[in-house]
Design an enzyme around this catalytic site. Structure first.
Site, mmCIF file in Angstrom:
data_model
loop_
_atom_site.group_PDB
_atom_site.id
_atom_site.type_symbol
_atom_site.label_atom_id
_atom_site.label_comp_id
_atom_site.label_asym_id
_atom_site.label_seq_id
_atom_site.Cartn_x
_atom_site.Cartn_y
_atom_site.Cartn_z
ATOM 1 N N LYS A 107 29.535 -84.746 -29.289
ATOM 2 C CA LYS A 107 28.417 -84.525 -30.200
ATOM 3 C C LYS A 107 28.702 -85.135 -31.577
ATOM 4 C CE LYS A 107 25.843 -82.067 -27.371
ATOM 5 N NZ LYS A 107 26.304 -82.057 -25.960
HETATM 6 C C1 LIG Z 1 25.807 -80.646 -25.056
HETATM 7 C C2 LIG Z 1 24.575 -79.891 -24.766
HETATM 8 C C3 LIG Z 1 24.579 -78.526 -24.459
HETATM 9 C C4 LIG Z 1 25.828 -77.740 -24.205
HETATM 10 O O1 LIG Z 1 26.785 -77.812 -25.151
HETATM 11 P P1 LIG Z 1 28.328 -77.597 -24.765
HETATM 12 O O2 LIG Z 1 28.957 -77.400 -26.100
HETATM 13 O O3 LIG Z 1 28.800 -78.844 -24.105
HETATM 14 O O4 LIG Z 1 28.420 -76.404 -23.910
HETATM 15 C C5 LIG Z 1 23.376 -77.867 -24.307
HETATM 16 N N1 LIG Z 1 22.215 -78.519 -24.404
HETATM 17 C C6 LIG Z 1 22.168 -79.836 -24.675
HETATM 18 C C7 LIG Z 1 20.840 -80.507 -24.801
HETATM 19 C C8 LIG Z 1 23.342 -80.573 -24.842
HETATM 20 O O5 LIG Z 1 23.283 -81.885 -25.062
#
Ligand SMILES: *Cc1c(COP(=O)(O)O)cnc(C)c1O
Length: 397
Positions: free
Chosen positions: A186
């Site tokens: 992210k």
């Molecule tokens: C990355 C993501 C998640 C989950 O996040 P994690 O930290 O990997 O558990 C949920 N929703 C979306 C749209 C994402 O891109």
């Protein structure tokens, strides 16, 4: 896009500070932690950035979504409306809360279509959960109006758009609860991490307890704390929070850089006829992590993605064929291959997704190509890569 591209001495210094005391837990150990509270520090930074009253940092974005639903009191028998284009974490977190995932179509914003949400509402609906995909806000005016007029909770999944805003409001502060992810891919990363934000103090308290086995956090001695209800362990560690503290201080720079690089691609591709861009409900608020466009048809979209990859572009997606982000390939979910038996009441209540018609989503997703904008690019690199991208896409038109 990912913040790890720009790790430097700041992340290393923050992590080293935690290791100097060796207190890796966010709670307790007051006497030996030398005043270092990295999780709290990052929560303060999130609250300030998001302009909200409460922020809870936890283990990951999926845990944030589950915790948000649990804190809202959403569970068995309740329906949660989510989009067909998202990450699998959406239905996973809804099912983890014991609730029923109700999938609704996306439109040319690549986010929940308000009219699809209206059609999906039933007397059991409790939550609308828009996902701000690929760095851009959903059509929040329309979605908020639906939630307000129908008395539904609005839970924003901002996991892909930390740093983006909608008409001046940082995403996450528009609904009852906002959820962020700081996983390794992210824009701001903790390695693994997530957050729940809200302006509702009661909701925050419930989330805070739920994410830590029900601890009411009312004591210095953890063993003496009360537990109004059982929860789970979705705690974040101080090491992860430390990385996040350094990363969040760089957010403005990340967004400026991404937007600049994205502009090279958008300006260059705008010259191609027959190509259209994703509709942005608020172009000003885009955090610039992806450029998404539509080719005239599915085969030319696939050809454009292949040509881009052959030309050496990294981070190119034809989401229609993707295993993780679009309903078409969620065979495990549609055919109900779960690791352990799911409550029969949930299975009975859940629509039969092996037969569902998502042709309205297919119409957009089959033609959509996305290019991920890297933080590590210099302006010159972005400009050069944009020119290569145009040639590749043109060859597929
Ligand atoms: C990355 C993501 C998640 C989950 O996040 P994690 O930290 O990997 O558990 C949920 N929703 C979306 C749209 C994402 O891109």
């Amino acid at each position: 896009m990912p913040g790890y591209e720009l790790f430097d001495e700041r992340e290393r210094k923050e992590v080293a500070e935690v290791m100097e005391t060796g207190v890796l837990m966010r709670y307790g150990f007051k006497g030996v932690r030398a005043g270092r509270w990295k999780a709290k520090e990052m929560e303060d930074a999130i609250r300030e950035r998001a302009g909200v009253k409460h922020a809870l940092l936890l283990a990951d974005g999926t845990a944030a979504l589950t915790t948000a639903l649990a804190a809202l009191g959403v569970g068995g028998g309740d329906e949660v409306i989510m989009p067909t284009f998202t990450f699998v974490a959406s239905f996973e977190s809804i099912m983890a809360a014991g609730a029923i995932p109700i999938l609704a179509d996306v439109d040319d914003t690549l986010c929940l279509a308000p009219e699809a949400v209206l059609k999906a509402i039933t007397p059991r609906t409790k939550v609308v959960m828009p996902v701000h995909m690929c760095g851009v806000a959903a059509d929040m005016d329309a979605l908020r109006e639906i939630c307000e007029s129908r008395g539904l909770f609005l839970v924003e999944d901002v996991c892909q758009a930390f740093g983006a805003s909608y008409k001046g409001t940082f995403l996450g502060g528009l609904g009852n609860v906002g959820c962020y992810s700081f996983d390794f891919n992210k824009i701001v990363t903790c390695g693994e991490g997530g957050a729940v934000v809200t302006n509702d103090e009661e909701l925050y308290k419930r989330a805070d307890m739920y994410h830590d086995h029900g601890h009411d956090h009312g004591h210095d001695d953890r063993g003496a704390e009360g537990h109004p209800f059982p929860g789970y362990n979705y705690r974040v560690s101080e090491l992860h929070a430390a990385v996040g503290c350094a990363q969040i201080s760089k957010l403005d720079g990340f967004v400026t850089r991404s937007r600049q690089s994205k502009k090279y691609f958008k300006d260059a591709l705008a010259e191609l006829p027959d190509l259209t861009f994703r509709r942005l409900p608020d172009p000003e608020g885009d955090c610039g992590t992806f450029l998404c466009f539509f080719m005239p048809d599915e085969s030319r979209a696939r050809a454009a993605a292949s040509a881009l990859k052959e030309a050496g572009a990294e981070g190119v997606f034809h989401w229609y064929d993707n295993n993780w982000h679009y309903v078409r390939n969620w065979r495990h979910f549609k055919e109900r291959h779960f690791a352990n038996p799911v409550a029969s009441s949930l299975l009975t209540a859940m629509p039969d997704y092996s037969k569902a018609d998502f042709s309205a989503s297919d119409r957009w997703m089959s033609r959509c190509v996305s290019i991920s904008i890297k933080l590590g690019w210099t302006e010159e690199e972005a400009a050069a890569k944009a020119q290569i991208a145009v040639k590749a896409v043109k060859s597929a038109l």
